[in-house]
Motif scaffolding. Structure first.
Motif, PDB file in Angstrom:
ATOM      1  N   SER A  39       0.838  -1.207   0.000  1.00 16.86           N
ATOM      2  CA  SER A  39       0.000   0.000   0.000  1.00 16.86           C
ATOM      3  C   SER A  39       0.873   1.257   0.000  1.00 16.86           C
ATOM      4  O   SER A  39       0.538   2.245  -0.658  1.00 16.86           O
ATOM      5  CB  SER A  39      -0.964   0.005   1.183  1.00 16.86           C
ATOM      6  N   LYS A  40       1.992   1.208   0.691  1.00 19.38           N
ATOM      7  CA  LYS A  40       2.919   2.346   0.688  1.00 19.38           C
ATOM      8  C   LYS A  40       3.506   2.546  -0.711  1.00 19.38           C
ATOM      9  O   LYS A  40       3.575   3.667  -1.207  1.00 19.38           O
ATOM     10  CB  LYS A  40       4.039   2.100   1.692  1.00 19.38           C
ATOM     11  N   GLU A  41       3.887   1.448  -1.376  1.00 24.38           N
ATOM     12  CA  GLU A  41       4.419   1.531  -2.734  1.00 24.38           C
ATOM     13  C   GLU A  41       3.367   2.062  -3.697  1.00 24.38           C
ATOM     14  O   GLU A  41       3.670   2.848  -4.598  1.00 24.38           O
ATOM     15  CB  GLU A  41       4.911   0.163  -3.195  1.00 24.38           C
ATOM     16  N   LYS A  42       2.124   1.646  -3.499  1.00 24.93           N
ATOM     17  CA  LYS A  42       1.039   2.105  -4.365  1.00 24.93           C
ATOM     18  C   LYS A  42       0.820   3.614  -4.215  1.00 24.93           C
ATOM     19  O   LYS A  42       0.626   4.319  -5.196  1.00 24.93           O
ATOM     20  CB  LYS A  42      -0.244   1.349  -4.027  1.00 24.93           C
ATOM     21  N   LEU A  43       0.854   4.115  -2.976  1.00 20.17           N
ATOM     22  CA  LEU A  43       0.704   5.553  -2.749  1.00 20.17           C
ATOM     23  C   LEU A  43       1.841   6.335  -3.401  1.00 20.17           C
ATOM     24  O   LEU A  43       1.612   7.384  -4.018  1.00 20.17           O
ATOM     25  CB  LEU A  43       0.670   5.863  -1.256  1.00 20.17           C
ATOM     26  N   GLU A  44       3.064   5.821  -3.288  1.00 18.37           N
ATOM     27  CA  GLU A  44       4.198   6.487  -3.923  1.00 18.37           C
ATOM     28  C   GLU A  44       4.044   6.500  -5.433  1.00 18.37           C
ATOM     29  O   GLU A  44       4.345   7.491  -6.092  1.00 18.37           O
ATOM     30  CB  GLU A  44       5.507   5.782  -3.540  1.00 18.37           C
ATOM     31  N   LEU A  45       3.554   5.394  -5.988  1.00 16.97           N
ATOM     32  CA  LEU A  45       3.349   5.311  -7.434  1.00 16.97           C
ATOM     33  C   LEU A  45       2.293   6.309  -7.894  1.00 16.97           C
ATOM     34  O   LEU A  45       2.459   6.982  -8.913  1.00 16.97           O
ATOM     35  CB  LEU A  45       2.938   3.888  -7.822  1.00 16.97           C
ATOM     36  N   ILE A  46       1.217   6.431  -7.139  1.00 21.86           N
ATOM     37  CA  ILE A  46       0.152   7.375  -7.484  1.00 21.86           C
ATOM     38  C   ILE A  46       0.678   8.808  -7.422  1.00 21.86           C
ATOM     39  O   ILE A  46       0.385   9.631  -8.292  1.00 21.86           O
ATOM     40  CB  ILE A  46      -1.064   7.196  -6.555  1.00 21.86           C
ATOM     41  N   ASN A  47       1.481   9.106  -6.406  1.00 22.68           N
ATOM     42  CA  ASN A  47       1.999  10.466  -6.256  1.00 22.68           C
ATOM     43  C   ASN A  47       2.968  10.855  -7.364  1.00 22.68           C
ATOM     44  O   ASN A  47       3.083  12.026  -7.707  1.00 22.68           O
ATOM     45  CB  ASN A  47       2.675  10.639  -4.898  1.00 22.68           C
ATOM     46  N   THR A  48       3.690   9.891  -7.915  1.00 20.46           N
ATOM     47  CA  THR A  48       4.681  10.207  -8.943  1.00 20.46           C
ATOM     48  C   THR A  48       4.265   9.730 -10.334  1.00 20.46           C
ATOM     49  O   THR A  48       5.061   9.806 -11.260  1.00 20.46           O
ATOM     50  CB  THR A  48       6.038   9.573  -8.589  1.00 20.46           C
ATOM     51  N   ALA A  49       3.043   9.274 -10.499  1.00 21.93           N
ATOM     52  CA  ALA A  49       2.608   8.707 -11.779  1.00 21.93           C
ATOM     53  C   ALA A  49       2.622   9.725 -12.909  1.00 21.93           C
ATOM     54  O   ALA A  49       2.967   9.398 -14.039  1.00 21.93           O
ATOM     55  CB  ALA A  49       1.215   8.104 -11.643  1.00 21.93           C
ATOM     56  N   ASN A  50       2.259  10.946 -12.627  1.00 20.59           N
ATOM     57  CA  ASN A  50       2.162  11.962 -13.673  1.00 20.59           C
ATOM     58  C   ASN A  50       3.452  12.753 -13.862  1.00 20.59           C
ATOM     59  O   ASN A  50       3.477  13.696 -14.644  1.00 20.59           O
ATOM     60  CB  ASN A  50       1.018  12.924 -13.355  1.00 20.59           C
ATOM     61  N   GLU A  51       4.497  12.370 -13.186  1.00 15.92           N
ATOM     62  CA  GLU A  51       5.750  13.114 -13.249  1.00 15.92           C
ATOM     63  C   GLU A  51       6.273  13.215 -14.680  1.00 15.92           C
ATOM     64  O   GLU A  51       6.649  14.298 -15.146  1.00 15.92           O
ATOM     65  CB  GLU A  51       6.793  12.443 -12.359  1.00 15.92           C
ATOM     66  N   SER A  52       6.263  12.119 -15.397  1.00 11.74           N
ATOM     67  CA  SER A  52       6.762  12.098 -16.766  1.00 11.74           C
ATOM     68  C   SER A  52       5.923  13.007 -17.666  1.00 11.74           C
ATOM     69  O   SER A  52       6.467  13.745 -18.491  1.00 11.74           O
ATOM     70  CB  SER A  52       6.755  10.660 -17.266  1.00 11.74           C
ATOM     71  N   LEU A  53       4.608  12.955 -17.520  1.00 12.02           N
ATOM     72  CA  LEU A  53       3.725  13.799 -18.331  1.00 12.02           C
ATOM     73  C   LEU A  53       3.976  15.278 -18.035  1.00 12.02           C
ATOM     74  O   LEU A  53       4.088  16.091 -18.957  1.00 12.02           O
ATOM     75  CB  LEU A  53       2.259  13.444 -18.075  1.00 12.02           C
ATOM     76  N   ILE A  54       4.082  15.613 -16.774  1.00 15.13           N
ATOM     77  CA  ILE A  54       4.301  17.005 -16.391  1.00 15.13           C
ATOM     78  C   ILE A  54       5.639  17.507 -16.946  1.00 15.13           C
ATOM     79  O   ILE A  54       5.738  18.630 -17.441  1.00 15.13           O
ATOM     80  CB  ILE A  54       4.245  17.177 -14.859  1.00 15.13           C
ATOM     81  N   GLN A  55       6.669  16.650 -16.882  1.00 13.02           N
ATOM     82  CA  GLN A  55       7.975  17.060 -17.400  1.00 13.02           C
ATOM     83  C   GLN A  55       7.924  17.346 -18.899  1.00 13.02           C
ATOM     84  O   GLN A  55       8.589  18.250 -19.380  1.00 13.02           O
ATOM     85  CB  GLN A  55       9.027  15.990 -17.111  1.00 13.02           C
ATOM     86  N   THR A  56       7.133  16.580 -19.634  1.00 11.86           N
ATOM     87  CA  THR A  56       7.037  16.829 -21.077  1.00 11.86           C
ATOM     88  C   THR A  56       6.147  18.019 -21.394  1.00 11.86           C
ATOM     89  O   THR A  56       6.272  18.612 -22.468  1.00 11.86           O
ATOM     90  CB  THR A  56       6.510  15.591 -21.828  1.00 11.86           C
ATOM     91  N   LEU A  57       5.248  18.392 -20.483  1.00 12.85           N
ATOM     92  CA  LEU A  57       4.369  19.544 -20.717  1.00 12.85           C
ATOM     93  C   LEU A  57       5.004  20.875 -20.302  1.00 12.85           C
ATOM     94  O   LEU A  57       4.531  21.934 -20.736  1.00 12.85           O
ATOM     95  CB  LEU A  57       3.046  19.360 -19.983  1.00 12.85           C
ATOM     96  N   LEU A  58       6.031  20.843 -19.484  1.00 14.32           N
ATOM     97  CA  LEU A  58       6.647  22.093 -19.038  1.00 14.32           C
ATOM     98  C   LEU A  58       7.194  22.941 -20.191  1.00 14.32           C
ATOM     99  O   LEU A  58       7.044  24.172 -20.155  1.00 14.32           O
ATOM    100  CB  LEU A  58       7.739  21.801 -18.000  1.00 14.32           C
TER     101      LEU A  58
END
Length: 192
Positions: free
Chosen positions: A74-93
C-alpha cells in the motif's frame, strides 16, 4: 625425525580442528530445524496441545508477514500514485514555457498573423505530446452515428435534415481516449 613428528602433530591438530568444525556445523544445522519437544511420557492430550501451540505460532508468524506485505504494497502504491504523472508534467513544461513566451510577444507584437502562427506552433506541440502519451481524440463529426460508448448526448433537437435523425447534429465538447479507455466522452447534440 623431529621434523616428521612436528608434521604429524600438525596433521593431527588439523584433523581435530576440522572435526570440531563439522560438529559445530552439524549442531547449527540441527538448531535450524524446528524445535519439537520430545518427551516420551506425554499423553495424547498434551501432544495435541503442543501441536496446537505450534500451529498458533506458525499462524501468527504468517499473519504478521502478510500484514507487513500489505503495508509495504500500500505504501508503494501511494508512492506510485503520487509520482505517476511526473513524466507527463515534465514533457508539458516546455509547452508552458512556450505559452509564457507567446504571452510576452503578444504584448510587444502588433502583427496578429505572427501571433497566430506562434500559437498554432504551441498547439501542435501540445497535441503531439498528448499523442505520444497515448491520448487520442474521439471522432464525433456532424452527421456521424451516435455511439453511447464514446458520445454523451447533452440534448436532442429536431433534426434540421431527414438524414440527421438519430445522428450527431453538433459537437459541443470533444472527447478523448487514453490508450483505448475513454477519459472524456464527446458531448454532442443529437437529432430527433
Amino acid at each position: 625425525m623431529a621434523k616428521n613428528s612436528k608434521k604429524a602433530d600438525k596433521k593431527s591438530e588439523e584433523k581435530e580442528v576440522k572435526g570440531q568444525e563439522t560438529t559445530t556445523n552439524e549442531s547449527t544445522v540441527k538448531n535450524k530445524e524446528p524445535k519439537v519437544e520430545k518427551q516420551p511420557n506425554l499423553s495424547a492430550e498434551e501432544k495435541l496441545e503442543a501441536e496446537l501451540n505450534e500451529s498458533k505460532d506458525k499462524y501468527l508468524r504468517l499473519y504478521s508477514e502478510f500484514e507487513n506485505f500489505r503495508r509495504r504494497t500500500s505504501k508503494e502504491k501511494l508512492e506510485l500514485i503520487n509520482t505517476a504523472n511526473e513524466s507527463l508534467i515534465q514533457t508539458l513544461l516546455p509547452v508552458l514555457d512556450d505559452f509564457e513566451r507567446a504571452e510576452t510577444s503578444m504584448s510587444a507584437e502588433s502583427d496578429v498573423k505572427l501571433v497566430k502562427e506562434g500559437v498554432d506552433l504551441i498547439y501542435n506541440k501540445f497535441k503531439g505530446i498528448l499523442e505520444q502519451k497515448g491520448v487520442k481524440r474521439i471522432e464525433a463529426d456532424k452527421g456521424s452515428e451516435f455511439d453511447v460508448e464514446y458520445h454523451e448526448a447533452i440534448t436532442q433537437i429536431p433534426a434540421p435534415e431527414e438524414k440527421l435523425k438519430g445522428k450527431i447534429v453538433d459537437v459541443v465538447e470533444k472527447g478523448y481516449q487514453l490508450n483505448d479507455k475513454v477519459i472524456r466522452f464527446a458531448k454532442v447534440v443529437t437529432g430527433a
